[in-house]
Design a protein around this motif. Structure first.
Motif, PDB file in Angstrom:
ATOM      1  N   GLY A  25      -0.803-114.217  -0.006  1.00 54.18           N
ATOM      2  CA  GLY A  25       0.659-114.213  -0.035  1.00 54.18           C
ATOM      3  C   GLY A  25       1.193-114.529  -1.426  1.00 54.18           C
ATOM      4  O   GLY A  25       0.442-114.582  -2.410  1.00 54.18           O
ATOM      5  N   PRO A  26       2.502-114.775  -1.551  1.00 57.17           N
ATOM      6  CA  PRO A  26       3.134-114.973  -2.866  1.00 57.17           C
ATOM      7  C   PRO A  26       2.928-116.391  -3.400  1.00 57.17           C
ATOM      8  O   PRO A  26       3.877-117.120  -3.684  1.00 57.17           O
ATOM      9  CB  PRO A  26       4.614-114.694  -2.562  1.00 57.17           C
ATOM     10  CG  PRO A  26       4.793-115.178  -1.157  1.00 57.17           C
ATOM     11  CD  PRO A  26       3.496-114.838  -0.452  1.00 57.17           C
ATOM     12  N   THR A  27       1.651-116.785  -3.557  1.00 60.82           N
ATOM     13  CA  THR A  27       1.338-118.194  -3.811  1.00 60.82           C
ATOM     14  C   THR A  27       0.739-118.480  -5.179  1.00 60.82           C
ATOM     15  O   THR A  27       0.434-119.643  -5.466  1.00 60.82           O
ATOM     16  CB  THR A  27       0.334-118.704  -2.763  1.00 60.82           C
ATOM     17  OG1 THR A  27      -0.942-118.057  -2.953  1.00 60.82           O
ATOM     18  CG2 THR A  27       0.826-118.444  -1.350  1.00 60.82           C
ATOM     19  N   THR A  28       0.582-117.476  -6.032  1.00 65.24           N
ATOM     20  CA  THR A  28      -0.232-117.686  -7.236  1.00 65.24           C
ATOM     21  C   THR A  28       0.560-118.056  -8.487  1.00 65.24           C
ATOM     22  O   THR A  28      -0.009-118.584  -9.448  1.00 65.24           O
ATOM     23  CB  THR A  28      -1.055-116.423  -7.554  1.00 65.24           C
ATOM     24  OG1 THR A  28      -0.156-115.337  -7.857  1.00 65.24           O
ATOM     25  CG2 THR A  28      -1.943-116.023  -6.385  1.00 65.24           C
ATOM     26  N   GLU A  29       1.865-117.780  -8.536  1.00 65.11           N
ATOM     27  CA  GLU A  29       2.610-117.863  -9.797  1.00 65.11           C
ATOM     28  C   GLU A  29       2.611-119.269 -10.412  1.00 65.11           C
ATOM     29  O   GLU A  29       2.447-119.423 -11.624  1.00 65.11           O
ATOM     30  CB  GLU A  29       4.056-117.400  -9.607  1.00 65.11           C
ATOM     31  CG  GLU A  29       4.219-115.907  -9.406  1.00 65.11           C
ATOM     32  CD  GLU A  29       4.193-115.100 -10.701  1.00 65.11           C
ATOM     33  OE1 GLU A  29       3.744-115.613 -11.755  1.00 65.11           O
ATOM     34  OE2 GLU A  29       4.635-113.933 -10.645  1.00 65.11           O
ATOM     35  N   VAL A  30       2.847-120.305  -9.612  1.00 65.28           N
ATOM     36  CA  VAL A  30       2.983-121.647 -10.168  1.00 65.28           C
ATOM     37  C   VAL A  30       1.677-122.102 -10.796  1.00 65.28           C
ATOM     38  O   VAL A  30       1.654-122.598 -11.934  1.00 65.28           O
ATOM     39  CB  VAL A  30       3.451-122.645  -9.087  1.00 65.28           C
ATOM     40  CG1 VAL A  30       3.468-124.072  -9.645  1.00 65.28           C
ATOM     41  CG2 VAL A  30       4.831-122.263  -8.578  1.00 65.28           C
ATOM     42  N   ALA A  31       0.578-121.926 -10.082  1.00 68.32           N
ATOM     43  CA  ALA A  31      -0.720-122.333 -10.630  1.00 68.32           C
ATOM     44  C   ALA A  31      -1.115-121.462 -11.808  1.00 68.32           C
ATOM     45  O   ALA A  31      -1.632-121.966 -12.822  1.00 68.32           O
ATOM     46  CB  ALA A  31      -1.787-122.276  -9.546  1.00 68.32           C
ATOM     47  N   PHE A  32      -0.874-120.159 -11.717  1.00 73.87           N
ATOM     48  CA  PHE A  32      -1.256-119.275 -12.819  1.00 73.87           C
ATOM     49  C   PHE A  32      -0.475-119.611 -14.080  1.00 73.87           C
ATOM     50  O   PHE A  32      -1.022-119.632 -15.187  1.00 73.87           O
ATOM     51  CB  PHE A  32      -1.037-117.812 -12.429  1.00 73.87           C
ATOM     52  CG  PHE A  32      -1.443-116.844 -13.506  1.00 73.87           C
ATOM     53  CD1 PHE A  32      -2.766-116.706 -13.874  1.00 73.87           C
ATOM     54  CD2 PHE A  32      -0.488-116.098 -14.179  1.00 73.87           C
ATOM     55  CE1 PHE A  32      -3.148-115.826 -14.888  1.00 73.87           C
ATOM     56  CE2 PHE A  32      -0.842-115.217 -15.184  1.00 73.87           C
ATOM     57  CZ  PHE A  32      -2.181-115.081 -15.545  1.00 73.87           C
ATOM     58  N   ASN A  33       0.814-119.910 -13.932  1.00 79.24           N
ATOM     59  CA  ASN A  33       1.610-120.262 -15.104  1.00 79.24           C
ATOM     60  C   ASN A  33       1.123-121.573 -15.720  1.00 79.24           C
ATOM     61  O   ASN A  33       1.003-121.688 -16.947  1.00 79.24           O
ATOM     62  CB  ASN A  33       3.081-120.390 -14.731  1.00 79.24           C
ATOM     63  CG  ASN A  33       3.966-120.649 -15.935  1.00 79.24           C
ATOM     64  OD1 ASN A  33       4.035-119.842 -16.857  1.00 79.24           O
ATOM     65  ND2 ASN A  33       4.626-121.795 -15.954  1.00 79.24           N
ATOM     66  N   ALA A  34       0.846-122.551 -14.880  1.00 78.58           N
ATOM     67  CA  ALA A  34       0.394-123.844 -15.402  1.00 78.58           C
ATOM     68  C   ALA A  34      -0.954-123.722 -16.103  1.00 78.58           C
ATOM     69  O   ALA A  34      -1.148-124.264 -17.199  1.00 78.58           O
ATOM     70  CB  ALA A  34       0.307-124.856 -14.264  1.00 78.58           C
ATOM     71  N   LEU A  35      -1.866-123.006 -15.482  1.00 76.17           N
ATOM     72  CA  LEU A  35      -3.231-122.964 -15.992  1.00 76.17           C
ATOM     73  C   LEU A  35      -3.424-121.915 -17.080  1.00 76.17           C
ATOM     74  O   LEU A  35      -4.179-122.127 -18.030  1.00 76.17           O
ATOM     75  CB  LEU A  35      -4.204-122.725 -14.841  1.00 76.17           C
ATOM     76  CG  LEU A  35      -4.185-123.798 -13.746  1.00 76.17           C
ATOM     77  CD1 LEU A  35      -5.100-123.398 -12.590  1.00 76.17           C
ATOM     78  CD2 LEU A  35      -4.593-125.154 -14.302  1.00 76.17           C
ATOM     79  N   ASN A  36      -2.740-120.786 -16.966  1.00 76.42           N
ATOM     80  CA  ASN A  36      -2.902-119.715 -17.947  1.00 76.42           C
ATOM     81  C   ASN A  36      -1.882-119.811 -19.075  1.00 76.42           C
ATOM     82  O   ASN A  36      -2.239-119.926 -20.251  1.00 76.42           O
ATOM     83  CB  ASN A  36      -2.805-118.359 -17.261  1.00 76.42           C
ATOM     84  CG  ASN A  36      -2.887-117.204 -18.244  1.00 76.42           C
ATOM     85  OD1 ASN A  36      -1.868-116.665 -18.672  1.00 76.42           O
ATOM     86  ND2 ASN A  36      -4.096-116.834 -18.626  1.00 76.42           N
ATOM     87  N   THR A  37      -0.585-119.804 -18.725  1.00 75.07           N
ATOM     88  CA  THR A  37       0.456-119.808 -19.757  1.00 75.07           C
ATOM     89  C   THR A  37       0.423-121.094 -20.568  1.00 75.07           C
ATOM     90  O   THR A  37       0.455-121.064 -21.806  1.00 75.07           O
ATOM     91  CB  THR A  37       1.850-119.631 -19.125  1.00 75.07           C
ATOM     92  OG1 THR A  37       1.864-118.427 -18.349  1.00 75.07           O
ATOM     93  CG2 THR A  37       2.929-119.558 -20.199  1.00 75.07           C
ATOM     94  N   ARG A  38       0.350-122.228 -19.886  1.00 75.30           N
ATOM     95  CA  ARG A  38       0.451-123.504 -20.585  1.00 75.30           C
ATOM     96  C   ARG A  38      -0.886-124.040 -21.078  1.00 75.30           C
ATOM     97  O   ARG A  38      -0.946-124.637 -22.145  1.00 75.30           O
ATOM     98  CB  ARG A  38       1.139-124.537 -19.695  1.00 75.30           C
ATOM     99  CG  ARG A  38       2.607-124.224 -19.435  1.00 75.30           C
ATOM    100  CD  ARG A  38       3.401-125.444 -19.000  1.00 75.30           C
ATOM    101  NE  ARG A  38       2.894-126.042 -17.780  1.00 75.30           N
ATOM    102  CZ  ARG A  38       3.446-125.880 -16.574  1.00 75.30           C
ATOM    103  NH1 ARG A  38       4.532-125.131 -16.449  1.00 75.30           N
ATOM    104  NH2 ARG A  38       2.938-126.471 -15.525  1.00 75.30           N
ATOM    105  N   LEU A  39      -1.965-123.838 -20.304  1.00 78.94           N
ATOM    106  CA  LEU A  39      -3.260-124.414 -20.684  1.00 78.94           C
ATOM    107  C   LEU A  39      -4.226-123.393 -21.269  1.00 78.94           C
ATOM    108  O   LEU A  39      -5.278-123.761 -21.785  1.00 78.94           O
ATOM    109  CB  LEU A  39      -3.908-125.100 -19.477  1.00 78.94           C
ATOM    110  CG  LEU A  39      -3.128-126.301 -18.915  1.00 78.94           C
ATOM    111  CD1 LEU A  39      -3.860-126.902 -17.720  1.00 78.94           C
ATOM    112  CD2 LEU A  39      -2.907-127.364 -19.988  1.00 78.94           C
ATOM    113  N   GLY A  40      -3.890-122.107 -21.179  1.00 80.44           N
ATOM    114  CA  GLY A  40      -4.687-121.083 -21.839  1.00 80.44           C
ATOM    115  C   GLY A  40      -5.962-120.694 -21.138  1.00 80.44           C
ATOM    116  O   GLY A  40      -6.853-120.082 -21.741  1.00 80.44           O
TER     117      GLY A  40
END
Length: 390
Positions: A340-355
Motif C-alpha cells: 500500500g501507500p506506506t513507503t514515502e516517509v521511511a524512504f525520505n528519511a533513509l534515502n533523502t536525508r541519510l543517503g
C-alpha cells in the motif's frame, strides 16, 4: 491533568500497574509544534513546491484536493460510542470516525498550502463535532480503531492550533484525546500482531505531543523500542526473533506460530510478512511515523531503527515488484496482497536525508506516486514527504 498524572490515569484505565519500572527519559524539554508527522519547515517546503507547480508535489496536491476528504461540503458523523468488531464487523461509526479524522488532516494540509480559511474552518468543524460527542470505543477492534483515528487527529490539530490558531474549542479537543483515546492505546497490546501495538504507539506519541505530556511520550517511545525488534528481524538478533515483553511468547513453536508459520528468518522479515503484505505495511508505516514524529521533537529514533526499516522495506519491495519470485522457504512461496501507500516517509528519511540507496524501495515508491490514502491512517505522503530534506 498533565504529566505523570495523565499517564497514571491512563494506565489505571487499561489495568496496568503504574509502579512498573519507569522508561528512560526521551521526551523533549520543550515540545516543537506543529510536531506530529509533519513540521513547519517540511510544510513550508511543500507549500513552495506546490505553488511553483513542481512535481511530484503539485500532482500529489491536486490528487488530494480532488478527494472527498478535502470537500468543503463534508458533514461530520460523530458518535458517542464507536463500536468496531473484528475487521470492523460490526461497523458502528468505525469508518466514519477514521475518515473524519483523515478529512480533518487533509483539510488542514489544504489550508496550509492555500491559506484558504474555508479549509481550516471545515477541519475545525469536524474536530469540534467529534470532541463534543465521542465518549468511548467498544468491541474487539476498539484498540486498533482508536489507534488509527487517534493517529490522524493530532496531525490535524497540531497544524490548526499552532499555525492557524483561532480555535476556541481546542481545549475540549485535548480533553477528548486525553480521556477517550489515550486510555485505550497507551498500554499497548503485547500479544497481538505487531501492527496493532505500533499503531497504538503512533497514536500515543502524537497525542502526547499535542498534550505536551512528557510521561506519555516516554511511555510510547519505551514500548516502541521493545516492539520494533519483535516486529522486524535482523540476523544480529540471534537464531530466532525477539518477542514482545509481556506477550508470553517464549518458545520456538510459539514464535514460529506468532510469525505465521515462518521458520527461516532473514534480514527485514516482519512478524506479519507471511500473514500478508498489507498488514505488514501498516506496521512499517506506523513505525516510520513514530520515528518521524520523534525526529521533529529532537530525538533520533531513525538512528535506532534504520537497519530494520531499510531491510524490511527492501525485502518486501523486492518481492512486490517481482524483481525475484518469492522463494519456497518464504511464506510457502506466495505473496499475499501489497504494502500500500506506506513507503514515502521511511524512504525520505533513509534515502533523502541519510543517503541510503534502497534501490527496490525507490522503484516501488516512484511507481506508486502520488501516494494517496488507505482510508485508515495513511494519507498524502508523497505530498508531505517525497524528496523533502526539511
Amino acid at each position: 491533568m498533565r504529566g505523570k498524572s495523565v499517564l497514571s490515569a491512563a494506565l489505571v484505565a487499561v489495568g496496568l500497574v503504574v509502579a512498573s519500572p519507569s522508561p528512560s527519559t526521551a521526551a523533549p524539554a520543550v515540545f516543537a509544534h506543529p510536531g506530529v508527522l509533519v513540521g513547519k519547515s517540511q510544510l513550508d517546503f511543500v507549500r513552495a513546491k506546490v505553488n511553483a507547480g513542481e512535481q511530484p508535489w503539485r500532482g500529489a496536491f491536486d490528487q488530494m484536493l480532488a478527494h472527498p476528504f478535502a470537500s468543503l461540503s463534508r458533514v461530520p458523523k460523530p458518535r458517542a460510542v464507536v463500536e468496531c468488531g473484528s475487521y470492523s464487523n460490526p461497523n458502528y461509526g468505525c469508518t466514519d470516525e477514521r475518515e473524519d479524522a483523515l478529512a480533518a488532516y487533509t483539510l488542514s494540509l489544504a489550508w496550509y498550502v492555500t491559506r484558504d480559511n474555508r479549509y481550516a474552518a471545515k477541519a475545525i468543524e469536524i474536530m469540534d463535532a467529534w470532541s463534543a460527542t465521542i465518549r468511548d470505543h467498544t468491541n474487539t477492534n476498539a484498540p486498533l480503531q482508536t489507534a488509527w483515528a487517534g493517529s490522524s487527529w493530532p496531525r490535524a490539530a497540531e497544524i490548526i492550533r499552532h499555525v492557524h490558531g483561532n480555535w476556541p474549542n481546542a481545549g475540549r479537543f485535548a480533553t477528548m484525546l486525553r480521556d477517550v483515546y489515550l486510555p485505550e492505546v497507551v498500554g499497548g497490546r503485547a500479544a497481538t500482531n505487531g501492527n496493532w501495538e505500533l499503531s497504538m504507539m503512533e497514536a500515543t506519541l502524537g497525542i502526547s505531543v499535542f498534550l505536551e505530556d512528557r510521561a506519555v511520550y516516554d511511555r510510547a517511545v519505551a514500548t516502541f523500542r521493545t516492539r520494533m525488534p519483535a516486529y522486524v528481524y535482523l540476523t544480529t538478533d540471534g537464531a530466532l526473533p525477539r518477542t514482545p515483553p509481556g506477550s508470553g511468547i517464549d518458545t520456538r513453536d510459539e514464535i514460529v506460530s506468532y510469525w505465521h508459520g515462518q521458520t527461516t528468518f532473514v534480514n527485514g522479515l516482519s512478524q506479519e510478512t507471511c500473514r500478508d503484505f498489507t498488514h505488514t505495511g501498516y506496521g512499517l508505516a506506523a513505525a516510520a511515523h513514530i520515528a518521524e514524529t520523534a525526529r521533529l521533537q529532537g530525538q533520533d529514533l531513525w538512528g535506532e531503527v534504520r537497519e530494520r526499516l531499510r531491510h524490511a522495506y527492501g525485502l518486501h519491495s523486492k518481492y512486490q515488484l517481482g524483481v525475484e519470485p518469492m522463494p519456497s522457504w518464504l511464506c510457502g512461496g506466495t505473496r499475499k496482497q501489497a504494502l500500500g501507500p506506506t513507503t514515502e516517509v521511511a524512504f525520505n528519511a533513509l534515502n533523502t536525508r541519510l543517503g541510503i540507496a534502497m534501490t527496490n524501495t525507490r522503484a516501488l515508491t516512484e511507481r506508486q506516486r502520488p501516494a494517496g490514502t488507505d482510508r485508515l491512517f495513511i494519507a498524502w505522503e508523497t505530498l508531505t514527504h517525497a524528496l523533502n530534506p526539511a
